[in-house]
Design a protein around this motif. Structure first.
Motif, PDB file in Angstrom:
ATOM      1  N   VAL A  66      -4.240   5.027  -2.523  1.00 49.33           N
ATOM      2  CA  VAL A  66      -5.321   5.651  -1.761  1.00 49.33           C
ATOM      3  C   VAL A  66      -6.454   6.057  -2.703  1.00 49.33           C
ATOM      4  CG1 VAL A  66      -5.939   7.694  -0.435  1.00 49.33           C
ATOM      5  CG2 VAL A  66      -3.821   6.482   0.045  1.00 49.33           C
ATOM      6  N   ASP A  67      -7.644   5.653  -2.348  1.00 48.55           N
ATOM      7  CA  ASP A  67      -8.789   6.009  -3.197  1.00 48.55           C
ATOM      8  C   ASP A  67      -9.036   7.508  -3.150  1.00 48.55           C
ATOM      9  OD1 ASP A  67      -9.070   3.386  -3.701  1.00 48.55           O
ATOM     10  OD2 ASP A  67     -10.528   3.043  -2.106  1.00 48.55           O
ATOM     11  N   PRO A  95     -17.386  -2.325  -0.643  1.00 49.15           N
ATOM     12  CA  PRO A  95     -16.169  -2.498   0.124  1.00 49.15           C
ATOM     13  C   PRO A  95     -15.049  -3.025  -0.764  1.00 49.15           C
ATOM     14  CG  PRO A  95     -18.020  -3.568   1.211  1.00 49.15           C
ATOM     15  CD  PRO A  95     -18.477  -3.128  -0.123  1.00 49.15           C
ATOM     16  N   VAL A  96     -13.850  -2.573  -0.494  1.00 55.07           N
ATOM     17  CA  VAL A  96     -12.717  -3.039  -1.290  1.00 55.07           C
ATOM     18  C   VAL A  96     -12.289  -4.400  -0.756  1.00 55.07           C
ATOM     19  CG1 VAL A  96     -10.364  -2.553  -2.014  1.00 55.07           C
ATOM     20  CG2 VAL A  96     -11.981  -0.693  -1.685  1.00 55.07           C
ATOM     21  N   THR A 106       0.880  -1.177   0.000  1.00 58.14           N
ATOM     22  CA  THR A 106       0.000   0.000   0.000  1.00 58.14           C
ATOM     23  C   THR A 106       0.910   1.216   0.000  1.00 58.14           C
ATOM     24  OG1 THR A 106      -1.551  -1.086   1.450  1.00 58.14           O
ATOM     25  CG2 THR A 106      -1.948   1.214   1.028  1.00 58.14           C
ATOM     26  N   ASN A 107       0.695   2.048  -0.912  1.00 56.52           N
ATOM     27  CA  ASN A 107       1.371   3.329  -0.868  1.00 56.52           C
ATOM     28  C   ASN A 107       0.337   4.388  -1.182  1.00 56.52           C
ATOM     29  OD1 ASN A 107       1.031   3.368  -3.655  1.00 56.52           O
ATOM     30  ND2 ASN A 107       2.910   2.197  -3.923  1.00 56.52           N
ATOM     31  N   LEU A 108       0.791   5.635  -1.175  1.00 55.31           N
ATOM     32  CA  LEU A 108      -0.171   6.721  -1.318  1.00 55.31           C
ATOM     33  C   LEU A 108      -0.938   6.645  -2.634  1.00 55.31           C
ATOM     34  CD1 LEU A 108      -1.050   9.108   0.390  1.00 55.31           C
ATOM     35  CD2 LEU A 108       0.366  10.526  -1.071  1.00 55.31           C
ATOM     36  N   VAL A 127     -11.212  11.119  -3.340  1.00 55.83           N
ATOM     37  CA  VAL A 127     -12.164  11.804  -2.470  1.00 55.83           C
ATOM     38  C   VAL A 127     -13.335  10.991  -1.909  1.00 55.83           C
ATOM     39  CG1 VAL A 127     -13.637  13.839  -2.315  1.00 55.83           C
ATOM     40  CG2 VAL A 127     -11.513  13.927  -3.596  1.00 55.83           C
ATOM     41  N   ASP A 128     -14.061  10.274  -2.748  1.00 62.69           N
ATOM     42  CA  ASP A 128     -15.259   9.610  -2.237  1.00 62.69           C
ATOM     43  C   ASP A 128     -14.949   8.172  -1.817  1.00 62.69           C
ATOM     44  OD1 ASP A 128     -17.687  10.419  -1.593  1.00 62.69           O
ATOM     45  OD2 ASP A 128     -18.454  10.573  -3.641  1.00 62.69           O
ATOM     46  N   VAL A 129     -15.696   7.718  -0.839  1.00 65.59           N
ATOM     47  CA  VAL A 129     -15.564   6.326  -0.431  1.00 65.59           C
ATOM     48  C   VAL A 129     -16.250   5.457  -1.469  1.00 65.59           C
ATOM     49  CG1 VAL A 129     -16.170   4.668   1.337  1.00 65.59           C
ATOM     50  CG2 VAL A 129     -15.657   7.002   1.959  1.00 65.59           C
ATOM     51  N   PRO A 130     -15.588   4.403  -1.942  1.00 70.90           N
ATOM     52  CA  PRO A 130     -16.246   3.546  -2.931  1.00 70.90           C
ATOM     53  C   PRO A 130     -17.510   2.933  -2.336  1.00 70.90           C
ATOM     54  CG  PRO A 130     -13.954   2.883  -2.564  1.00 70.90           C
ATOM     55  CD  PRO A 130     -14.276   3.924  -1.575  1.00 70.90           C
TER      56      PRO A 130
END
Lengths: 299, 289
Positions: free
Chosen positions: A242-243, A251-252, A237-239, A245-248
């Motif tokens: 990161v998703d 769920p991921v 995981t790196n920047l 502005v909005d939350v998907p």
């Protein structure tokens, strides 16, 4: 209003003219009176004979002196029988009744009459007006006590001596209605305390909203058995991942971790396949079938 | 920003809600979080403490570690062993025990080490909560959502990490391990540990980002057997008090940041007396002139 008065004659017959303020507010506006009252207030504040809310508080004592002067009662009596509840001064009910009886607009002292019992109990304070010859009255009912919540305070006197409290409260109402000038519009201490306990400062019940909104959701066991990666696997995981502005909405989901063949275990009860977590002594499947530990076996 | 810098310095996130952010990544974002605001609101600490926290981070306590691991196990069980390695029982006072521990530490390759007895407790907690009504608080949404927003009043960039978020309600849920989750006991914790301010701060941020006023729930779990739990919705008055506390702390933060001065309690010599009850206990009348 300030007025000029010939006040004293000195021994040499020289007449001194001193400006004296005799208005209601003279203790504030007349320097000499202010200074004198300030000295007296300091004296009271330093005394052990005054209640705690006046002790070491010359400003409180000064204002109490001013009110005693306006009511034309002995300052010490006022100080001993007045209280401060959340910054509001109040008189004890007995003092208020004494003031009305001695200086009120009535032909005689306040009288009381009771009616009913229990929830229908009521008390009327009454007195005859000197000028109009009308009977003036004020009634307090137990229904009113309940609605205002006066009896809800812990250790409330409304529960231990209800008739006396009905007399005090009805007399206070009568005084405030027919002769507020006699009591300077002050409430009784008991009233101030009841306002604290009653609707005045009582927290309003809040209604929970989450329970209502979640009511339709079914409960499902969510905790599943952790699926470990080999200890050497780097944490990804790196920047950039990161998703935005909005939350998907969905769920991921992480792709299932590959478990080496020789490390694979399964639960005989539900058939789930998983790896034994590193260093973990007690194993469970995602349905938490811990009690079937003996039935686990490699396929 | 030149190219070289862009390579070494990771870009900072814009205001928004983010999923899938590693804790280390989140911690590196140089934005105001609730922990520093809590220090600024605490009457028993001063801005100098807040500055120390900003420069050195917070000391990790066993209680914090346990709470974090419990959260991870309950909220993100699939990823639990990416972050945690469970240390088998070994007596580190003996040579063999030390050796076994060192080998384990090397094998754990930088993961957070959890003691076996803590792991067992966490499993029992998970078992206890698994079929409870309270599970509704952490279903149908997403865990570990990071929020980044700009505070309107101070212009400060702020961040928060929700344990769980349900968009449809909308509701933020926070898991708390506690020694007493009774309504009376936990209501005190809400004040004592500043949970009310955390809720207020998160709600301020969420409102700034979405325009919606979220509900705030706490899933409180006792960390000793029989591992009972309770779920609470923080009342509107408590949330409002939390918002006030957070706003006040943000102003203080801004003031310190602008002046570059993070004061201690007082620069003056302060006259100090024992509390009134202590003076009275030893025959002093504190009211005597």
């Amino acid at each position: 209003m300030a007025e000029t008065t010939d006040l004293t004659k000195t021994e040499s017959q020289k007449i001194q003219t001193i400006s004296v303020d005799n208005s209601s507010f003279s203790s504030y506006l007349d320097t000499a009176k202010f200074n004198q009252m300030y000295r007296v207030a300091n004296l009271f504040a330093a005394s052990d004979l005054v209640p705690e809310h006046y002790r070491n508080k010359p400003a409180n004592c000064f204002l109490a002196l001013q009110m005693a002067t306006r009511l034309e009662i002995e300052p010490m009596m006022f100080i001993q029988n007045s209280y401060i509840v959340r910054g509001k001064p109040g008189l004890q009910a007995v003092v208020m009744i004494a003031l009305v009886n001695s200086r009120g607009p009535f032909t005689g002292p306040i009288q009381w009459s009771f009616k009913g019992e229990g929830n229908t109990r009521s008390c009327t304070a009454y007195a005859t007006h000197k000028v109009t010859r009308q009977v003036c009255e004020a009634t307090v009912t137990w229904e009113m006590v309940k609605k205002e919540g006066w009896h809800e305070k812990p250790g409330s006197k409304w529960l231990s001596m209800p008739d006396l409290m009905l007399q005090y409260r009805s007399a206070a109402f009568l005084a405030r209605l027919y002769c507020p000038e006699v009591i300077l519009g002050l409430p009784t201490v008991e009233e101030l305390e009841d306002i604290e306990a009653g609707t005045g400062h009582k927290p309003v019940e809040q209604t929970g909203r989450i329970e209502e909104r979640l009511a339709k959701k079914p409960i499902e066991s969510k905790i599943v058995q952790p699926a470990p990666e080999p200890p050497t696997a780097p944490i990804e995981t790196n920047l950039d991942a990161v998703d935005a502005v909005d939350v998907p909405t969905d769920p991921v989901d992480k792709p299932p971790t590959q478990i080496p063949e020789n490390e694979r275990y399964y639960c005989q009860e539900c058939g789930e396949t998983f790896a034994k977590p590193m260093g973990l002594a007690k194993d469970m499947c995602s349905k938490l079938h811990k009690n079937i530990i003996d039935r686990w076996a490699k396929p | 920003m030149d190219k070289q810098e862009s390579k070494t310095t990771p870009a900072l996130p814009e205001p928004g809600l983010y999923h899938n952010v590693r804790m280390e990544e989140y911690q590196a974002w140089p934005f105001v979080n609730n922990s520093v605001l809590k220090i600024l609101s605490d009457e028993r600490r001063c801005p100098a403490h807040a500055k120390y926290y900003l420069d050195h981070g917070r000391e990790d306590t066993p209680a914090l570690k346990f709470g974090r691991a419990m959260d991870a196990y309950i909220l993100e069980p699939q990823r639990f062993f990416e972050r945690y390695a469970v240390c088998p029982k070994c007596d580190r006072r003996t040579k063999e025990g030390k050796q076994a521990y060192l080998e384990f530490e090397a094998a754990a390759s930088g993961k957070e080490i959890l003691q076996e007895e803590d792991m067992e407790k966490i499993i029992q907690i998970a078992e206890s909560v698994s079929n409870s009504q309270a599970m509704r608080l952490i279903q149908g949404g997403q865990s570990q959502i990071c929020a980044v927003w700009q505070d309107k009043e101070t212009g400060l960039m702020c961040k928060a990490r929700y344990d769980y978020y349900q968009k449809d309600i909308p509701m933020i849920t926070d898991l708390k391990s506690t020694s007493d989750c009774s309504p009376e006991g936990f209501a005190l914790d809400v004040f004592k540990y500043g949970y009310f301010q955390q809720a207020g701060f998160y709600c301020l941020g969420h409102e700034a980002l979405t325009g919606e006023e979220p509900l705030f729930a706490i899933f409180a779990i006792e960390k000793e057997p029989p591992f009972v739990h309770a779920s609470y919705e923080l009342g509107a008055r408590t949330i409002e008090a939390g918002k006030n506390a957070a706003r006040q702390a943000l102003r203080k933060y801004k003031q310190c940041l602008d002046s570059g001065h993070w004061p201690m309690y007082s620069d003056k010599i302060v006259l100090l007396d024992m509390p009134v009850f202590a003076q009275q206990k030893f025959g002093i009348n504190p009211y005597q002139v």
